[in-house]
Design a protein around this motif. Structure first.
Motif, PDB file in Angstrom:
ATOM      1  N   GLN A 173     -69.214  18.143  -6.960  1.00 53.51           N
ATOM      2  CA  GLN A 173     -69.047  18.812  -8.396  1.00 53.51           C
ATOM      3  C   GLN A 173     -67.504  18.627  -8.681  1.00 53.51           C
ATOM      4  OE1 GLN A 173     -70.984  20.485 -10.418  1.00 53.51           O
ATOM      5  NE2 GLN A 173     -72.777  19.901  -8.876  1.00 53.51           N
ATOM      6  N   MET A 174     -67.471  18.216 -10.099  1.00 54.04           N
ATOM      7  CA  MET A 174     -66.072  18.084 -10.417  1.00 54.04           C
ATOM      8  C   MET A 174     -66.324  18.478 -11.874  1.00 54.04           C
ATOM      9  SD  MET A 174     -65.687  14.004  -9.960  1.00 54.04           S
ATOM     10  CE  MET A 174     -65.658  13.235  -8.141  1.00 54.04           C
ATOM     11  N   ASN A 175     -65.389  19.772 -11.861  1.00 49.69           N
ATOM     12  CA  ASN A 175     -65.069  20.611 -13.300  1.00 49.69           C
ATOM     13  C   ASN A 175     -66.485  21.010 -13.686  1.00 49.69           C
ATOM     14  OD1 ASN A 175     -62.490  20.039 -13.240  1.00 49.69           O
ATOM     15  ND2 ASN A 175     -62.632  18.015 -14.617  1.00 49.69           N
ATOM     16  N   TYR A 200     -69.752  11.068 -14.091  1.00 45.37           N
ATOM     17  CA  TYR A 200     -68.615  10.487 -14.533  1.00 45.37           C
ATOM     18  C   TYR A 200     -68.487   8.931 -13.963  1.00 45.37           C
ATOM     19  CZ  TYR A 200     -66.581  15.373 -15.150  1.00 45.37           C
ATOM     20  OH  TYR A 200     -66.106  16.519 -15.795  1.00 45.37           O
ATOM     21  N   GLN A 213     -56.887  15.959 -20.041  1.00 42.52           N
ATOM     22  CA  GLN A 213     -57.915  16.865 -19.209  1.00 42.52           C
ATOM     23  C   GLN A 213     -57.997  16.877 -17.836  1.00 42.52           C
ATOM     24  OE1 GLN A 213     -61.733  16.681 -21.270  1.00 42.52           O
ATOM     25  NE2 GLN A 213     -60.738  17.175 -23.368  1.00 42.52           N
ATOM     26  N   MET A 214     -57.873  15.578 -17.299  1.00 45.27           N
ATOM     27  CA  MET A 214     -58.271  15.481 -15.821  1.00 45.27           C
ATOM     28  C   MET A 214     -57.224  14.098 -15.462  1.00 45.27           C
ATOM     29  SD  MET A 214     -59.630  16.428 -12.936  1.00 45.27           S
ATOM     30  CE  MET A 214     -60.987  17.476 -13.429  1.00 45.27           C
TER      31      MET A 214
END
Length: 964
Positions: A490-492, A499, A519-520
């Protein structure tokens, strides 16, 4: 079985387990000459096996000499006779005669020894080598003289072999039966009475040999005895039995023995001749004898492994025919002349690398044909190999593993097996086995580094490649086929697969979407490398992906705040000194690094000599003393730029008021009009509006041209049809427009007449209001049609104006039953009766005021044609063409100034505003509908006027209407 004889079978079963190999021993007895396919024995029952085991173990027969007398039936588990077995051919005189072979099974390996004894049957009769035997006997022969006879040969053994001889007749000779040391029997002919040549010179005898079979078989030979004169001494051998040994490698011509005999006679009667008697073909081919000296020499190749001894009968004969016999026993001695023979009877190749020690790899059979020490064999391999040789049974060895194997270290071995006998000098044989090691999945894929870094600029395009990961696997084949997968994480709040993606074959990591550094700034993903083994092995690598900032954001001005409706100004007193801080422009850039370094510049100013902007801090200060000449309203435009490549900028407008008091500023800024920024979209809107106007103009031009062309074509059609137009009644020009009432709606109808049929069609719409034109609605048309939209809308026609008050006599129309200037309009109902006009047509509506002249009629015709042409473009839904005798379309509203008492040619209807008259017309119409069943007398008496010829335009129109 086999010729009707029954033989007992003897079965011996023995089971031994040595070095993971099961060994059994079973023995069978069968008669010779059994038919092919005969059952020898049930190997499954005798060895305690089952048929499935035979098939799974790939059971097979191994014979050392390669013979194929016995076969194995895997489906039934029985031993069968593959081909005819002749005991005499196989073993000769050797008894017992046996076949030795092994039954071998794999997985696990089993070795069972099988001995099959071949029992003799009486299939051979005794036979002599010669058809006749001739003897020359001196008359001086004394009683008891012995004469050796050629023995009969019977290949059978035991009771079936030669048992006895009989001699016939026995007047002078008798038969003496003797036995040799080996048990074979032979006969001697013994003289019983003295021979007298003068009485009988020749004696003919018959010698018969019998075997012990049931029934016995026999063979005979003729004996011719010739009586010779005067030789009374027979030769005598020095020994009755000679023994000699000879090595098997003795060369041809080697003298092995010399026999000798003596004769007491002298002269020619004492001369002896030596020869082989009762010799076989084998003896004649192996040895030679000198007839004069008595020397026996080697004449052929000797082989201890085939024949170990020979027994030869030799004879010495003098010139007088006297003979003596003796025996020679020749023993063949073994020499080390055969090297061991290695046979691989089973081999597992390749073997897996995880094989446990003592795993059987191959089974070997090593045979040396020599005997004694010459036939004793030792088997060994190199001690450096992880294998060893184990002896299972006599002449059988197993090659087993002796250590752990690793394919990645050594993928294959060349194992040289050496077999050496103990002879002098020793003989040895080598055999090399190329053993391959098969791979198992014992190594997981490995990445060169556990952590990797990758960089990707922001605002990247989807599908952009970041880097490729590569893992290696020491295994081979599918075990080394590596696939790459992205582990889910999980990422954000989103999965890693949303992604990034990983190519399963190449390991290439691709960006699925575009990234924003603001944002990242970085990601951590794990890529798994998995091989194709079973079960598969895998390993992971962590990839840190860093987003590189791009100059994709312009600076944002925080102060001064730009408002659209109100005016914000900075107040500067006129007493401000040099360096007075007016205000400070505050801006930020969400980028990072040098992309966020901001610089400030004064772009435009009302008075550039009064203010300056700090390039680093954005402070606006005065650069000179403010004077009274300076304008109160000062407008500064400051541009803010970042340090990116390319750089981005933002512009802010700063209003400065140079004044000492607020009322002064207020009075000055009251009439201040806010400068509006130039709208970049204005040009687009102007161009768009111009394009729309141009398109509408071109469309209008095309429509107008189309309408003009349409009118021109209709006008031509009108002119072309004028030659067939009927005479239009003349409407006097002196009728004035009485009153103000007019017909508001147009009312028309169309009548289509045909030349080939007496039926015609008539179409009519419904008026907007109450109609003064009464039509017989009960009449049916030949071509029915549905109501159109205009018919549904036109419900009623507005009644005419009350000023239309003309009497019946003032209406224009025909004065009698015949209408010279009109045309009868007829239509035919379904019943076939033709209807005529109403009562007004039969009785007439009054005379014309004055008959028109030809010039007036022509003038009216031209005027009507012009009016029709001009009215073509303005035809409304109420337009109705009268017929093809008139123009294609003709309306009541386009007749010039004839709206009072208008008479429609060819119709029985007259426009009127009298309601009573309308009712009368409706009643007349109803009566006309009731009378359609019978033709009116007046209508039948009236002659029909000639029909007008149709023009091409009218024909085309009629055809189109009929199709519709």
């Amino acid at each position: 079985m086999g010729g009707g004889f029954t033989f007992p079978r003897k079965l011996l079963f023995l089971c031994i387990c040595v070095a993971n190999v099961t060994v059994g021993h079973v023995r069978y007895s069968i008669p010779e000459e059994m038919a092919t396919g005969s059952i020898v024995g049930n190997i499954v029952q005798d060895l305690g096996l089952d048929v499935k085991r035979l098939k799974s173990g790939r059971a097979r027969i191994f014979t050392e000499d390669g013979s194929e007398y016995i076969g194995l039936n895997l489906d039934k588990g029985t031993l069968i006779v593959n081909k005819r077995i002749d005991r005499e051919e196989r073993c000769g005189l050797v008894s017992p005669c046996s076949l030795h072979f092994q039954v071998i099974l794999d997985n696990p390996m089993e070795l069972h020894r099988v001995d099959v004894e071949i029992l003799d049957i009486n299939d051979n009769a005794p036979g002599f080598a010669k058809r006749e035997m001739n003897f020359e006997i001196s008359e001086l022969a004394v009683k008891g003289a012995r004469f050796s006879l050629d023995s009969a040969r019977d290949p059978d053994v035991g009771l079936n072999s030669l048992q006895t001889y009989k001699l016939n007749p026995t007047d002078h000779f008798k038969l003496n039966m003797l036995s040799r040391p080996d048990g074979t029997k032979y006969a001697e002919m013994v003289l019983q009475t003295v021979l007298d040549r003068e009485n009988q010179e020749e004696h003919k005898l018959t010698l018969t040999a019998y075997d012990g079979g049931d029934p016995p078989k026999s063979g005979s030979v003729k004996i011719n005895v010739i009586v010779m004169d005067a030789n009374d001494n027979a030769p005598v051998f020095s020994q009755s039995l000679y023994r000699v040994t000879v090595p098997e490698n003795a060369s041809s011509g080697t003298v092995i023995l010399k026999v000798s005999a003596t004769d007491a006679d002298k002269g020619t009667n004492g001369e002896l001749v030596y020869s082989f008697s009762q010799n076989s073909d084998i003896t004649s081919s192996k040895f030679n004898m000198d007839s004069h000296t008595g020397e026996i020499t080697v004449g052929g190749e000797l082989n201890y492994e085939k024949v170990k001894h020979f027994e030869i009968d030799v004879g010495a004969t003098d010139k007088g025919g006297l003979t003596d016999t003796s025996k020679v026993l020749i023993e063949v001695t073994d020499v080390n002349d055969n090297a061991p023979v290695i046979s691989i009877i089973s081999l597992s190749n390749p073997i897996p690398e995880d094989s446990a020690p003592d795993t059987v790899i191959a089974m070997l059979n090593i045979k040396d044909l020599d005997s004694g020490k010459n036939g004793q064999v030792k088997c060994f391999i190199s001690p450096d190999l992880p294998f060893k040789i184990k002896s299972t049974t006599s002449n059988f060895y197993s090659l087993v593993s002796d250590d752990d194997l690793d394919r990645e270290t050594v993928p294959e071995y060349n194992i040289t097996i050496t077999a050496m006998d103990e002879g002098s000098p020793p003989y040895s044989t080598n055999k090399t086995i190329n053993l391959r090691i098969s791979d198992i999945n014992d190594h997981a894929p490995m990445f060169p580094q556990p952590f990797l870094n990758a960089f990707i600029p922001e605002n990247n395009s989807p599908g952009m490649s970041l880097l490729s990961v590569k893992a290696s696997d020491q295994d081979s084949g599918n075990n080394a086929r590596i696939s790459y997968f992205l582990e889910e994480s999980q990422m954000n709040g989103m999965s890693a697969s949303s992604y990034f993606s990983v190519n399963a074959e190449s390991g290439e990591i691709l960006a699925v979407r575009s990234f924003d550094y603001e944002q990242m700034k970085h990601f951590h993903i794990r890529v798994k490398a998995q091989d194709g083994g079973s079960p598969p092995l895998s390993s992971n690598v962590t990839v840190k992906i860093l987003i590189q900032d791009q100059n994709d954001n312009p600076p944002q001005v925080l102060y001064p705040v730009q408002t659209g409706g109100s005016l914000v100004a900075e107040l500067v007193p006129r007493s401000a000194d040099v360096g007075y801080l007016v205000t400070k422009v505050v801006a930020v850039d969400v980028d990072s690094g040098q992309n966020a370094w901001l610089s400030y510049k004064l772009q435009k100013a009302t008075d550039r000599a009064l203010f300056e902007v700090g390039s680093q801090n954005g402070e606006i200060r005065t650069i000179r003393q403010v004077t009274d000449k300076d304008a109160v309203k000062q407008r500064l435009s400051v541009i803010v730029e970042d340090n990116g490549q390319p750089s981005r900028s933002a512009t802010v407008v700063v209003n400065v008021a140079v004044a000492d008091s607020f009322p002064e500023v207020l009075s000055e800024f009251t009439d201040f009009t806010h400068d509006k920024e130039y709208n970049d979209n204005l040009t687009f809107y102007l161009v768009l509006a111009l394009a729309v106007v141009s398109f509408l103009f071109i469309t209008c031009v095309v429509v107008i041209i189309s309408v003009k062309i349409y009118r021109w074509r209709r006008e031509r059609l009108v002119y072309k049809s004028t030659g067939n137009l009927p005479v239009i009644p003349y409407y006097p020009p002196l009728y004035a427009d009485v009153g103000t009432g007019t017909l508001k709606q147009a009312f028309s109808y169309e009548v289509y007449g045909t030349t080939d049929s007496r039926k015609s069609d008539m179409k009519y719409p419904r008026p907007y209001s109450q109609n003064t034109l009464t039509v017989d609605h009960s009449a049916t048309r030949t071509v029915p049609r549905h109501k159109t939209e205009s018919e549904n809308i036109l419900t009623e026609q507005k009644p005419p104006n009350n000023d239309w008050r003309f009497t019946q006599g003032q209406r224009p129309g025909p004065s009698g039953p015949h209408m010279p200037y009109g045309t009868h309009i007829r239509w035919t109902p379904n019943n076939g009766n033709r209807a005529t006009g109403g009562p007004e047509v039969a009785m007439g509506t009054g005379p014309w005021p004055q008959p028109p002249t030809e010039a007036e009629q022509l003038q009216a015709l031209m005027a009507a044609a012009n009016e029709v042409s001009e009215a073509t473009a303005t035809l409304g839904p109420g337009t109705m063409g009268l017929s093809t005798r008139y123009s294609p379309q003709f309306t009541l509203q386009h007749v010039p100034d004839y709206r009072q008492n208008v008479y429609i040619p060819g119709s029985t209807a007259t426009l009127t505003s009298n309601p009573q008259q309308q009712q009368q017309q409706q009643q007349a119409t109803a009566q006309q509908a009731a009378q359609q069943a019978l033709p009116p007398p007046q209508a039948s008496a009236q002659p029909e006027p000639p029909k007008a010829a149709q023009t091409p335009a009218s024909k085309k129109k009629s055809t189109k209407k009929e199709k519709k």
